[in-house]
Structure formats: C-alpha cells, structure tokens
Design an enzyme around this catalytic site. Structure first.
Site, PDB file in Angstrom:
ATOM      1  N   HIS A   1      -0.855   5.271   4.924  1.00  0.00           N
ATOM      2  CA  HIS A   1      -0.899   3.875   5.341  1.00  0.00           C
ATOM      3  C   HIS A   1      -2.027   3.640   6.349  1.00  0.00           C
ATOM      4  O   HIS A   1      -2.768   2.656   6.242  1.00  0.00           O
ATOM      5  CB  HIS A   1       0.435   3.467   5.967  1.00  0.00           C
ATOM      6  CG  HIS A   1       1.576   3.495   4.997  1.00  0.00           C
ATOM      7  ND1 HIS A   1       2.879   3.227   5.366  1.00  0.00           N
ATOM      8  CD2 HIS A   1       1.614   3.753   3.667  1.00  0.00           C
ATOM      9  CE1 HIS A   1       3.664   3.320   4.301  1.00  0.00           C
ATOM     10  NE2 HIS A   1       2.915   3.639   3.260  1.00  0.00           N
TER      11      HIS A   1
ATOM     12  N   SER B   1       0.992   1.859  -1.799  1.00  0.00           N
ATOM     13  CA  SER B   1       1.021   1.391  -0.409  1.00  0.00           C
ATOM     14  C   SER B   1      -0.264   1.718   0.344  1.00  0.00           C
ATOM     15  O   SER B   1      -0.637   0.990   1.273  1.00  0.00           O
ATOM     16  CB  SER B   1       2.228   1.972   0.326  1.00  0.00           C
ATOM     17  OG  SER B   1       2.237   3.377   0.252  1.00  0.00           O
TER      18      SER B   1
END
Length: 222
Positions: free
Chosen positions: A169, A117
C-alpha cells in the site's frame, strides 16, 4: 470528458474477474500454489528474474471478499480518476502504482501476495498530487483533503490489522504520487519540465535500487 464511459476501468475489472474465476477452477484463489502459478508476488522467483510478477499480482485476488472489495473500489475510484485525468494517464498511473507497490512488498515482505490494492492506493495518491498541482482549484483541494484522511485511516488499519500487505500500500502511494507528478502539468503556463523529469527519475531510482538490492528473498516455497 464527463459523458465518456470509463472503459479502461471496465477492462481492468473484467481482467481481474476472469483471472479470479480461472484460479477458482485451477485450485482456488486462496491456494498459495495456485496464486504463484498465476503470477502472484513471490520473492524467490522475482529474484530469479521473473520480473513480470511485479505486474501480474495487480490483477489477482485472494478469496471472494478480497475481489469484491477491490472491484467495488476500482469501479468508483477508477471511474472518477479516469474522468478527471483521462484514460491513458489513468492507466499509466494505475500500472505504475501497482508495480511500485509490488516492489515495496518485494523489498520488505516475504509473503506471497496479490491484489489491486497496490494500484488503488496509487489512485488515492493521485488526489494528493493534484492537490499540489492545482492549488487554486477548490474542488481538487477538497478531494485532496478527503483522500489524505482516507489514506491515513487505511494505513493505520493496515498497520494494526493482520494479513494486509501494508508495504504494498505504501509503495502504491509513492508510485501513484510520483507518476501523477510526472504526467500532469498543473496550473499556469510553466510546463514544469524539471519537476516532472525529477519525479520520474525518483520513481526509476527507487525501482532500480530495490531490484539491484534483490528485495528480501527469504520466503519458503509453500
């Protein structure tokens, strides 16, 4: 490039699937010890000089659902980015985003972490950078707006949810944006040398600062 197969995306998917299966055999992908053995982000070992742990977590996943979601996302998102900007720029952005995401996680989170991610959020950020570089391209502008909303929604869910490496992220977004701004020329005849060098310099300054600062190294060996 529309007729070319996304071979880099296929290879990235294959690597993470093979490593996941290997972890399952060696003790399970949800075991902290197995994750660390295979190269998950673990602050004390990075601080001790194992900087390769800023790269390897990109290819590791914690549980089947984690692998499934990130693999599906990588297939569709990665294939699109690979087609638009080309294989090698795509690969460079993917890896640079993952590294920056892991650097942010290293700096701001003590948790053992892994997952694609960090790099995937960097691919989201590609469209934000392209939106800035190609202001007269309606297709890019529309994609940029859509991904801006998607990034915002995911960050909100990340802050509200538990067990999500939100700093990874955010770092992925920063890395993806800066490296896209470095590699892509944009519209017009100006090759944007100053802006491109500046974007790369900012990326390197952030990375060096975090490494010199040694992140947050209060994690306890599980």
């Amino acid at each position: 490039m529309a007729n070319k197969k996304p071979y880099v995306t296929y290879v990235l998917i294959a690597i993470q699937v093979v490593l996941f299966l290997a972890m399952q055999v060696m003790g399970g992908s949800e075991s902290a010890l197995t994750l660390i053995l295979f190269g998950a982000k673990f602050n004390p070992l990075i601080a001790a000089g194992e900087y390769w742990r800023l790269i390897t977590p990109i290819f590791l996943h914690i549980g089947w659902m984690h692998l499934l979601i990130n693999t599906i996302t990588l297939y569709y998102l990665g294939s699109m980015v690979e087609e638009i900007i080309g294989r090698w720029k795509y690969l460079a952005i993917y890896l640079a985003s993952g590294i920056m995401g892991n650097l942010f996680s290293y700096q701001f989170s003590d948790n053992v972490s892994a997952g694609a991610s960090t790099a995937l959020f960097g691919l989201f950020a590609v469209f934000l950078a392209l939106r800035n570089l190609y202001p007269s391209n309606r297709y890019i502008q529309n994609l940029g707006s859509q991904y801006m909303m998607l990034i915002g929604m995911n960050l909100v869910f990340g802050f509200l949810g538990s067990g999500i490496d939100i700093w990874g992220h955010i770092g992925g977004i920063v890395g993806g944006f800066l490296i896209t701004m470095t590699l892509m020329k944009g519209e017009g005849h100006d090759d944007r040398k100053t802006q491109r060098i500046g974007s790369l310099a900012v990326y390197l300054i952030i990375a060096i600062f975090i490494l010199l600062n040694q992140g947050t190294v209060n994690a306890i060996m599980p």
